[in-house]
Design a protein around this motif. Sequence first.
Motif, PDB file in Angstrom:
ATOM      1  N   PHE A   1       0.856  -1.191   0.000  1.00 35.82           N
ATOM      2  CA  PHE A   1       0.000   0.000   0.000  1.00 35.82           C
ATOM      3  C   PHE A   1       0.894   1.245   0.000  1.00 35.82           C
ATOM      4  O   PHE A   1       2.120   1.137   0.107  1.00 35.82           O
ATOM      5  CB  PHE A   1      -0.899   0.004   1.250  1.00 35.82           C
ATOM      6  CG  PHE A   1      -1.914  -1.118   1.258  1.00 35.82           C
ATOM      7  CD1 PHE A   1      -3.230  -0.890   0.872  1.00 35.82           C
ATOM      8  CD2 PHE A   1      -1.548  -2.412   1.664  1.00 35.82           C
ATOM      9  CE1 PHE A   1      -4.171  -1.937   0.883  1.00 35.82           C
ATOM     10  CE2 PHE A   1      -2.481  -3.445   1.672  1.00 35.82           C
ATOM     11  CZ  PHE A   1      -3.797  -3.200   1.287  1.00 35.82           C
ATOM     12  N   ASP A   2       0.275   2.436  -0.082  1.00 31.14           N
ATOM     13  CA  ASP A   2       1.095   3.651  -0.075  1.00 31.14           C
ATOM     14  C   ASP A   2       1.599   3.981   1.325  1.00 31.14           C
ATOM     15  O   ASP A   2       2.617   4.632   1.479  1.00 31.14           O
ATOM     16  CB  ASP A   2       0.284   4.836  -0.634  1.00 31.14           C
ATOM     17  CG  ASP A   2       0.090   4.667  -2.135  1.00 31.14           C
ATOM     18  OD1 ASP A   2       0.922   3.968  -2.763  1.00 31.14           O
ATOM     19  OD2 ASP A   2      -0.901   5.202  -2.665  1.00 31.14           O
ATOM     20  N   SER A   3       0.862   3.546   2.341  1.00 30.78           N
ATOM     21  CA  SER A   3       1.300   3.814   3.711  1.00 30.78           C
ATOM     22  C   SER A   3       0.635   2.791   4.631  1.00 30.78           C
ATOM     23  O   SER A   3      -0.354   2.149   4.251  1.00 30.78           O
ATOM     24  CB  SER A   3       0.872   5.220   4.157  1.00 30.78           C
ATOM     25  OG  SER A   3      -0.539   5.253   4.243  1.00 30.78           O
TER      26      SER A   3
ATOM     27  N   GLU B   1      -3.086   2.996   5.265  1.00 29.39           N
ATOM     28  CA  GLU B   1      -4.015   2.494   4.244  1.00 29.39           C
ATOM     29  C   GLU B   1      -4.272   0.998   4.352  1.00 29.39           C
ATOM     30  O   GLU B   1      -5.176   0.471   3.704  1.00 29.39           O
ATOM     31  CB  GLU B   1      -3.478   2.810   2.849  1.00 29.39           C
ATOM     32  CG  GLU B   1      -3.674   4.249   2.482  1.00 29.39           C
ATOM     33  CD  GLU B   1      -3.204   4.549   1.076  1.00 29.39           C
ATOM     34  OE1 GLU B   1      -3.219   3.647   0.219  1.00 29.39           O
ATOM     35  OE2 GLU B   1      -2.795   5.688   0.858  1.00 29.39           O
TER      36      GLU B   1
END
Length: 263
Positions: free
Chosen positions: A168-170, A173
Amino acid sequence: MEVIILSDAAQVARVAAAVVAEVAARPNAVLGLATGSSPLGIYRELAAAVERGALDLSTTRGFALDEYVGIPEEHPQSYASVIRGEVIEPLGMDPALVRVPDGRARDIEAACDEYEAAIRAAGGIDLQILGVGANGHIGFNEPTSSFASRTRIKTLAPRTREDNARFFDSVEEVPTHCLTQGLGTIMESRCALLVAQGEAKADAVAAVVEGPVTSVVPGSILQHHRRATIVVDEAAASGLRLADYYRWTYAHKPEWQRVPPLV
Ligand code: GLP
């Protein structure tokens, strides 16, 4: 429990894929499908065999191990998407024969019960492919999961969310909840095949294979499985006390017990 130690991840993929193919080629075979990075080599080997006409999985049934709750099905990291892109399409499976737990269901408990019923109706899982989390989880059965558990909702451990943040992006998330086949569900599979590669998995592999059977290390329940095969590379095997014994056993395995390589 059979423990097979191989030189590297490529060998793990080859040997594990041969084990899967032997079962998957039987009529009406039912596979349990894991996501995560560990089984990707298996799927690549199987896809190559399908591509060259050595294997046909078009009538093989499949049940995914787990799914996130709280992200749409079209999200690239939903396990529905991952199973479609990494398994169904490259392996030429029939999408109508492959199920993923429904993390979007309005009635989660009913969806989980229905998933269990669908596995039973298919005749049970012939071979369950598994990876292992760094904390010893299998599927998304986090530490202290009941050994009798069935498909249900779970809260992801902070460590698992951190580990999966790479997809994921972070970390924020990464969903907080998931659906997973239970340890009781996994234990009913006729064969369980766990693969692990790399040093980061060495402690988990040692705890699963040689540690006490405890729900704190959910994968350790596989010590009670009627037919569990653990295929690991040297790095993932580096914490095993009896590694020399496993190597010796595999080297002296009778020819008739060996799974033929996928050609
Ligand atoms: C994930 C999955 C498991 C997987 C494990 C290890 O979160 N739910 O099925 O086996 O954690 O993941 P990986 O194979 O990417 O190391």
